[in-house]
Design a protein around this motif. Structure first.
Motif, mmCIF file in Angstrom:
data_model
loop_
_atom_site.group_PDB
_atom_site.id
_atom_site.type_symbol
_atom_site.label_atom_id
_atom_site.label_comp_id
_atom_site.label_asym_id
_atom_site.label_seq_id
_atom_site.Cartn_x
_atom_site.Cartn_y
_atom_site.Cartn_z
ATOM 1 N N LYS A 259 -1.632 10.762 -8.282
ATOM 2 C CA LYS A 259 -2.821 9.989 -7.930
ATOM 3 C C LYS A 259 -3.019 8.757 -8.809
ATOM 4 C CE LYS A 259 -6.047 13.238 -5.771
ATOM 5 N NZ LYS A 259 -7.400 13.838 -5.900
ATOM 6 N N TYR A 260 -2.812 8.939 -10.115
ATOM 7 C CA TYR A 260 -3.242 7.908 -11.057
ATOM 8 C C TYR A 260 -2.099 7.287 -11.847
ATOM 9 C CZ TYR A 260 -7.229 10.930 -10.093
ATOM 10 O OH TYR A 260 -8.172 11.696 -9.461
ATOM 11 N N PRO A 300 4.107 2.943 -15.436
ATOM 12 C CA PRO A 300 4.093 2.771 -13.986
ATOM 13 C C PRO A 300 3.521 1.416 -13.577
ATOM 14 C CG PRO A 300 2.259 4.140 -14.659
ATOM 15 C CD PRO A 300 3.070 3.887 -15.899
ATOM 16 N N ASN A 301 3.769 1.043 -12.352
ATOM 17 C CA ASN A 301 3.238 -0.189 -11.779
ATOM 18 C C ASN A 301 1.754 0.028 -11.469
ATOM 19 O OD1 ASN A 301 2.480 -2.312 -10.034
ATOM 20 N ND2 ASN A 301 4.566 -2.512 -9.236
ATOM 21 N N ARG A 302 0.909 -0.433 -12.376
ATOM 22 C CA ARG A 302 -0.523 -0.138 -12.250
ATOM 23 C C ARG A 302 -1.159 -0.871 -11.062
ATOM 24 N NH1 ARG A 302 -1.522 3.131 -16.170
ATOM 25 N NH2 ARG A 302 -0.372 2.999 -18.136
ATOM 26 N N ALA A 306 -3.179 1.093 -8.068
ATOM 27 C CA ALA A 306 -4.501 0.658 -7.598
ATOM 28 C C ALA A 306 -4.498 0.443 -6.088
ATOM 29 C CB ALA A 306 -4.919 -0.615 -8.323
ATOM 30 N N ILE A 307 -3.435 -0.176 -5.585
ATOM 31 C CA ILE A 307 -3.347 -0.439 -4.148
ATOM 32 C C ILE A 307 -3.339 0.867 -3.356
ATOM 33 C CG2 ILE A 307 -1.813 -1.282 -2.321
ATOM 34 C CD1 ILE A 307 -3.281 -3.529 -3.719
ATOM 35 N N SER A 312 -6.077 4.909 0.117
ATOM 36 C CA SER A 312 -6.521 6.286 0.351
ATOM 37 C C SER A 312 -8.025 6.457 0.168
ATOM 38 C CB SER A 312 -5.793 7.241 -0.601
ATOM 39 O OG SER A 312 -6.176 6.990 -1.957
ATOM 40 N N GLY A 313 -8.705 5.403 -0.329
ATOM 41 C CA GLY A 313 -10.152 5.488 -0.523
ATOM 42 C C GLY A 313 -10.553 6.343 -1.704
ATOM 43 N N GLN A 314 -9.685 6.437 -2.699
ATOM 44 C CA GLN A 314 -9.940 7.297 -3.857
ATOM 45 C C GLN A 314 -11.143 6.832 -4.664
ATOM 46 O OE1 GLN A 314 -8.897 10.093 -5.055
ATOM 47 N NE2 GLN A 314 -9.785 9.978 -7.083
#
Length: 617
Positions: A259-260, A300-302, A306-307, A312-314
């Protein structure tokens, strides 16, 4: 129908994010509720809520204007009420209703109508608390935000301070706090079988705030809860009365990474992991989670994270903010010939500021920016580390568990050293740890409890000696005891232990200021800071504070020697008068003491030298 949930951490400084609120966020999002996390100036919270109400009405009456462009101007007006700042806005819209809206919401904000029951936004407000010496700010925060909740039943308070002093918190706020962890179903008042304490952390809420936690690139977790010891200075038995000897980890970290994005390190907040009968299983679980010895991490590619979370509307608010941060990093680091083109793209789509950025425009520009960020995030692997941050129990260290611990990249190994009486046990524990390859060590050293000042010195000195003897690196962090439940001291840090005095405590704090709170290896460094022997240490305890802080300045100009020569020439009778005065550490009214002895007064004069009197040239 989804509810509006407000999670609040008071605006104190702290190193680690609120794990409890991160789990609670996961809980409410699982139920489909809208979650907001806030840490900062509370006036900014209600200002932003007022701004959002106004923006909704502005768009309802005039869709032609991009109202978000004017957020700084609008917020300035809401704060100060000067219509002049709105001149630029009124040039953009000739709708007569607009000025009326501005005046209404200025009055709304100025008169604090957001506290009125009919305007309250949040269905549930939850405030976490930390140390009791943050009492004032925590109580102020609770009393403020409880007025934003639609019902009194919707306000919940928990955390360390609330668990330790529940009656006092209720007395000060009218809110009966939750005590302990959320280890059973239904503890937040909903009728379901979800156990909040078992949920994964919602790292996305950290994207919503400006506050940056120092330890921000780590997974946070527990592998055990509670402690088998009942140390009189420790609140853990009250916070976590039941010892749980194994909590699964690997699956939580796997979910968090998906997820993050991956985190570099693993920070474990266990209070006594070596007490677990399942210690070997704990180490195996840590290895399965990606933290075996030699494990590496690639940032990771932050932007991509984020995208994907926006898609996903997180957490739209948090990841819009995150994307804008990434754009600014890109413009700082991007060296390509097309940098201006990228800037123009962001500017044309209002993506240079978080208050104008929209999810729609972020996703619209994604395909153009994606390859540029992929190039930006081509990073080399870095070593990963595990940190049992609360320390391990020296009394439980043995060859077996230290050999097992060496199977993970632990750095540093933190070993508590709370009492000088444990020095033989502690010394053997350090020797055992080093024998199994653990040469980066650290410890917390409690003082101002039942110890004597000399015992602090001896513990620090032992660590320096062990560094030389074992070829290890040991960093000590002296930590002042604070009685978190004492009714006279729980809300401040003024407590003075039985064998201590205010001057000695200030002396230690002054020394630690110069060492940035830690004491490392190096005999000469230690002796300069704390003295080469017990007599020199006591000299430092009685030394005027400014001479400790500006050690070399006063040493070079001779005033330190001058003070000390006069100090040691005093008779025992004179010292019996002088020392109690010095130990109180209050030199503001020496004239009122009616001391006739000129030699004593002469020595006391050195204690009135302040920092402003120091000319460092």
């Amino acid at each position: 129908m989804s509810r509006n949930i407000l999670l609040v951490e008071p605006n104190y400084k702290n190193k680690y994010p609120p794990m409890g609120l991160m789990k609670i966020s996961s809980y409410y999002k699982q139920l489909g509720d809208n979650v907001t996390f806030f840490k900062g100036d509370l006036s900014e919270l209600v200002l932003n809520d007022t701004y959002e109400m106004l923006i909704e009405q502005l768009y309802a009456n005039d869709e032609k204007v991009v109202w978000e462009k004017y957020k700084p101007i609008i917020c300035s007006y809401l704060r100060k009420g000067s219509l002049k700042v709105l001149d630029e806005i009124f040039k953009c819209s000739d709708n007569p209703i607009i000025i009326g809206l501005f005046k209404y919401y200025r009055k709304f904000f100025f008169n604090k109508l957001y506290f009125q029951p009919e305007f309250r936004k949040y269905d549930v407000v939850i405030v976490t608390t930390l140390f009791t010496f943050y009492w004032d700010i925590s109580i102020k925060t609770i009393n403020f935000v409880k007025q934003l909740c639609k019902t009194s039943e919707g306000v919940k308070v928990g955390g360390v301070m609330a668990t330790i002093l529940p009656d006092k918190v209720e007395e000060a706020t009218g809110i009966k706090p939750h005590i302990g962890t959320l280890g059973k179903a239904g503890m937040l008042g909903d009728d379901n079988s979800i156990i909040v304490d078992n949920l994964p952390l919602d790292y996305s809420i950290l994207e919503e705030i400006d506050y940056k936690y120092p330890a921000d690139n780590a997974y946070y977790a527990y592998m055990t809860r509670g402690c088998i010891n009942k140390c009189p200075f420790c609140a853990v038995p009250k916070l976590e009365p039941e010892y749980k000897d194994f909590l699964p980890l690997a699956e939580q970290l796997e979910v968090a990474e998906k997820k993050y994005g991956a985190k570099r390190d693993l920070l474990l907040l266990d209070n006594n992991v070596l007490a677990s009968a399942k210690f070997n299983e704990i180490i195996e679980e840590i290895k399965r989670a990606g933290f075996a010895k030699g494990a590496t991490y690639v940032e990771p590619n932050r932007y991509e994270i984020a995208i994907q979370n926006l898609i996903s509307g997180q957490n739209d608010k948090g990841y819009i903010k995150s994307c804008v941060k990434q754009y600014k990093i890109l413009l700082t680091k991007y060296k390509g010939a097309d940098k201006q083109r990228v800037y123009n793209l962001l500017q044309d789509n209002f993506l240079l500021e978080e208050y104008t950025a929209t999810k729609e425009n972020i996703l619209k520009t994604y395909e153009v920016l994606k390859p540029i960020f992929e190039e930006l995030y081509k990073n080399r692997p870095k070593a990963r580390y595990v940190d049992f941050n609360q320390g391990i129990d020296s009394r439980l260290i043995n060859d077996s568990n230290m050999a097992k611990l060496a199977e993970i990249p632990i750095k540093p190994v933190r070993i508590a050293f709370d009492h000088w009486e444990l020095h033989d046990v502690y010394k053997k524990a350090v020797e055992t740890a080093v024998a199994h390859g653990h040469k980066n060590l650290s410890n917390y050293i409690l003082y101002n409890f039942r110890d004597k000042p000399l015992e602090l010195y001896l513990r620090l000195k032992l660590n320096v000696e062990l560094c030389e003897e074992l070829g290890a690196s040991i960093y000590s962090f002296p930590m002042k005891y604070h009685p978190i439940e004492d009714p006279n001291y729980f809300s401040n840090r003024d407590y003075v232990g039985t064998h201590w005095c205010r001057k000695f405590i200030r002396a230690i704090q002054a020394i630690l200021n110069s060492t940035k709170g830690k004491v490392g290896r190096g005999k000469s460094f230690f002796e300069e800071a704390f003295g080469s022997n017990e007599d020199e240490f006591y000299k430092l305890l009685y030394m005027p504070e400014v001479m400790i802080i500006y050690r070399f300045h006063f040493k070079d100009n001779g005033l330190t020697d001058e003070w000390w020569n006069k100090f040691i020439k005093l008779s025992e009778e004179q010292l019996s008068i002088l020392k109690p005065i010095v130990e109180k550490n209050d030199f503001s009214c020496l004239d009122s003491l009616n001391i006739a002895d000129k030699e004593i007064l002469d020595v006391l004069h050195y204690y009135t030298i302040g920092r402003n009197d120091v000319d460092l040239g």
